[in-house]
Design an enzyme around this catalytic site. Structure first.
Site, PDB file in Angstrom:
ATOM      1  CB  ALA A   1      -0.574  -0.287   1.683  1.00 13.66           C
TER       2      ALA A   1
ATOM      3  N   GLY B   1       1.076  -4.457   0.904  1.00 15.57           N
ATOM      4  CA  GLY B   1      -0.409  -5.439   0.164  1.00 15.57           C
ATOM      5  C   GLY B   1      -0.688  -5.473  -0.822  1.00 15.57           C
TER       6      GLY B   1
HETATM    7  N1  DAK Z   1       4.639   3.323  -0.818  1.00 16.65           N
HETATM    8  C1  DAK Z   1       4.932   4.628  -0.772  1.00 16.65           C
HETATM    9  N2  DAK Z   1       6.042   4.552  -1.940  1.00 16.65           N
HETATM   10  C2  DAK Z   1       6.768   3.986  -1.681  1.00 16.65           C
HETATM   11  C3  DAK Z   1       6.382   2.045  -1.591  1.00 16.65           C
HETATM   12  C4  DAK Z   1       5.321   1.790  -0.948  1.00 16.65           C
HETATM   13  N3  DAK Z   1       5.233   0.791  -0.350  1.00 16.65           N
HETATM   14  N4  DAK Z   1       7.557   1.336  -2.179  1.00 16.65           N
HETATM   15  C5  DAK Z   1       8.722   1.587  -2.702  1.00 16.65           C
HETATM   16  N5  DAK Z   1       7.809   2.916  -2.382  1.00 16.65           N
HETATM   17  C6  DAK Z   1       8.399   4.580  -3.486  1.00 16.65           C
HETATM   18  C7  DAK Z   1      10.101   5.054  -2.769  1.00 16.65           C
HETATM   19  O1  DAK Z   1       9.737   5.808  -1.644  1.00 16.65           O
HETATM   20  C8  DAK Z   1      10.494   5.286  -3.920  1.00 16.65           C
HETATM   21  O2  DAK Z   1      10.735   6.461  -3.952  1.00 16.65           O
HETATM   22  P1  DAK Z   1      11.239   8.367  -4.169  1.00 16.65           P
HETATM   23  O3  DAK Z   1      12.504   7.954  -3.289  1.00 16.65           O
HETATM   24  O4  DAK Z   1      12.190   8.114  -5.413  1.00 16.65           O
HETATM   25  O5  DAK Z   1       9.920   9.061  -4.347  1.00 16.65           O
HETATM   26  C9  DAK Z   1      10.253   4.664  -5.035  1.00 16.65           C
HETATM   27  O6  DAK Z   1       9.293   3.948  -4.947  1.00 16.65           O
HETATM   28  C10 DAK Z   1      11.446   3.747  -5.363  1.00 16.65           C
HETATM   29  O7  DAK Z   1      12.121   2.733  -3.784  1.00 16.65           O
HETATM   30  P2  DAK Z   1      13.657   2.296  -3.297  1.00 16.65           P
HETATM   31  O8  DAK Z   1      13.808   4.083  -3.801  1.00 16.65           O
HETATM   32  O9  DAK Z   1      12.758   2.264  -1.754  1.00 16.65           O
HETATM   33  O10 DAK Z   1      13.203   1.356  -3.694  1.00 16.65           O
HETATM   34  P3  DAK Z   1      15.024   0.123  -3.400  1.00 16.65           P
HETATM   35  O11 DAK Z   1      14.756  -0.895  -4.953  1.00 16.65           O
HETATM   36  O12 DAK Z   1      15.830   1.194  -2.761  1.00 16.65           O
HETATM   37  O13 DAK Z   1      13.470  -1.050  -2.516  1.00 16.65           O
HETATM   38  C11 DAK Z   1      12.243  -2.062  -1.625  1.00 16.65           C
HETATM   39  C12 DAK Z   1      12.669  -1.541  -2.481  1.00 16.65           C
HETATM   40  C13 DAK Z   1      10.364  -2.513  -2.070  1.00 16.65           C
HETATM   41  C14 DAK Z   1      12.790  -2.293  -0.811  1.00 16.65           C
HETATM   42  C15 DAK Z   1      11.642  -0.562  -0.900  1.00 16.65           C
HETATM   43  O14 DAK Z   1      11.157  -0.069  -1.523  1.00 16.65           O
HETATM   44  C16 DAK Z   1      10.868  -0.863   0.318  1.00 16.65           C
HETATM   45  O15 DAK Z   1      11.230  -1.497   1.172  1.00 16.65           O
HETATM   46  N6  DAK Z   1       9.405  -0.365   0.271  1.00 16.65           N
HETATM   47  C17 DAK Z   1       8.688  -0.727   1.439  1.00 16.65           C
HETATM   48  C18 DAK Z   1       8.169  -1.794   1.889  1.00 16.65           C
HETATM   49  C19 DAK Z   1       6.943  -2.080   2.389  1.00 16.65           C
HETATM   50  O16 DAK Z   1       7.422  -1.894   3.707  1.00 16.65           O
HETATM   51  N7  DAK Z   1       5.514  -2.611   1.816  1.00 16.65           N
HETATM   52  C20 DAK Z   1       4.892  -2.890   2.407  1.00 16.65           C
HETATM   53  C21 DAK Z   1       4.031  -1.118   3.033  1.00 16.65           C
HETATM   54  S1  DAK Z   1       2.409  -1.294   4.044  1.00 16.65           S
HETATM   55  C22 DAK Z   1      -5.419  -1.685   3.885  1.00 16.65           C
HETATM   56  C23 DAK Z   1      -4.937  -2.332   2.811  1.00 16.65           C
HETATM   57  C24 DAK Z   1      -3.459  -2.566   2.608  1.00 16.65           C
HETATM   58  C25 DAK Z   1      -2.118  -1.980   3.466  1.00 16.65           C
HETATM   59  C26 DAK Z   1      -2.978  -0.925   4.555  1.00 16.65           C
HETATM   60  C27 DAK Z   1      -4.488  -1.611   4.907  1.00 16.65           C
HETATM   61  N8  DAK Z   1      -6.496  -0.650   4.151  1.00 16.65           N
HETATM   62  C28 DAK Z   1      -7.693  -2.082   2.881  1.00 16.65           C
HETATM   63  C29 DAK Z   1      -6.972   0.464   4.530  1.00 16.65           C
HETATM   64  C30 DAK Z   1      -1.072  -2.424   3.126  1.00 16.65           C
HETATM   65  C31 DAK Z   1      -0.012  -2.379   3.804  1.00 16.65           C
HETATM   66  C32 DAK Z   1       1.045  -2.238   3.409  1.00 16.65           C
HETATM   67  O17 DAK Z   1       1.518  -3.069   1.869  1.00 16.65           O
END
Ligand code: DAK
Length: 260
Positions: A68, A111
């Site tokens: 997400a 997500g």
């Molecule tokens: N959200 C927003 N932006 C994201 C993102 C995310 N989940 N994942 C990556 N990005 C963005 C980064 O901020 C970056 O943007 P800029 O800085 O260039 O503006 C760009 O994508 C490239 O990412 P990185 O520079 O970080 O790329 P890397 O190759 O170094 O790393 C990575 C890739 C996938 C390991 C890293 O980006 C990462 O750790 N991303 C976050 C992964 C994460 O924590 N995902 C879980 C998020 S929480 C709901 C339904 C669902 C959910 C919640 C509520 N409801 C119905 C209410 C789900 C929650 C989640 O998924």
């Protein structure tokens, strides 16, 4: 053949098969409210279209979806996130009547992993990584991860994945029973299409009723778990660790959690 025009997804029809491609490359296909809204619109469009028998959901070579959109969620509080009721949108995905095949390459995190698991069949490219990293930003899976992952891979593997936040490779996902098949990156979509074509040849009504019957297995006991998860997910938006975890992510620094 192209269908309606969307901003964050691309859609295409080939014979009886609709292909939806998540398309926010700069954000690794983070599932923003806009993207989820468009995804659901496209699913509705194809679910209603009698010519479509199977839907393929895919992303880019780099990411199916990295979760997400954390930037949208970071400032939410318990009440604001509850009132937005994004679950209504997410729930629509699981109510799609036609089979959905997820063709996953690269990151399927948070997500993104939950979205893939909401699909009916998962084909993974060798590059695919599946994970529930929410714990590292101070929350827990909120779109079914604790329930669907546990049902797919069992308690112990799910505990390890969700409590450490560490992703698993496509090969590990195959061994754990999370995906149907692992294929070379270049042939991911072809493999998904071949499977879709096989299913598209069957009776659409039998396919629909079979899907409904299979999903019933989970529904009889999954609902309570989802309710419980939801309340806990909402509750985490009262914590300092959620604020800190998401803020740290955005500021690109390690989070300092206090357990408050
Ligand atoms: N959200 C927003 N932006 C994201 C993102 C995310 N989940 N994942 C990556 N990005 C963005 C980064 O901020 C970056 O943007 P800029 O800085 O260039 O503006 C760009 O994508 C490239 O990412 P990185 O520079 O970080 O790329 P890397 O190759 O170094 O790393 C990575 C890739 C996938 C390991 C890293 O980006 C990462 O750790 N991303 C976050 C992964 C994460 O924590 N995902 C879980 C998020 S929480 C709901 C339904 C669902 C959910 C919640 C509520 N409801 C119905 C209410 C789900 C929650 C989640 O998924």
């Amino acid at each position: 053949m192209m269908t309606m025009t969307y901003k964050t997804i691309l859609t295409e029809i080939e014979g009886n098969i609709a292909i939806i491609r998540l398309n926010r490359p700069k954000a690794l296909n983070a599932l923003s409210h806009e993207l989820m809204g468009e995804l659901v619109e496209a699913l509705n469009e194809f679910d209603r279209d009698d010519k479509i028998r199977v839907i393929i959901l895919t992303g880019s070579d780099r990411a199916f979806a990295a979760g997400a959109d954390i930037k949208e969620m970071a400032d939410e509080n318990t009440v604001s996130i509850m009132l937005k009721d994004q679950f209504a949108t997410w729930d629509r995905v699981r109510h799609t009547k036609k089979p959905i095949i997820a063709a996953v390459a690269g990151y399927a995190l948070g997500g993104g992993c939950e979205l893939a698991m909401t699909c009916d069949i998962i084909i993974a490219a060798e590059s695919a990584q599946f994970g529930q990293p929410e714990i590292s930003i101070g929350v827990i899976p909120g779109a079914g991860g604790t329930q669907r992952l546990t049902r797919a891979v069992g308690k112990y593997k799910a505990m390890e994945m969700i409590l450490t936040g560490r992703p698993i490779t496509a090969g590990e996902a195959l061994r754990a029973g999370l995906v149907n098949k692992v294929v070379a990156n270049e042939v991911l979509l072809d493999e998904a299409k071949a499977l879709a074509e096989e299913i598209a040849k069957k009776s659409p009504i039998a396919v629909r009723l079979a899907k409904e019957a299979i999903l019933k297995v989970f529904d009889t006991s999954i609902s309570e778990g989802l309710e419980f998860e939801r309340k806990n997910f909402y509750m985490l938006f009262s914590s300092e660790d959620q604020k800190e975890g998401m803020k740290a992510f955005i500021e690109k620094r390690p989070a300092a959690f206090t357990g408050r």
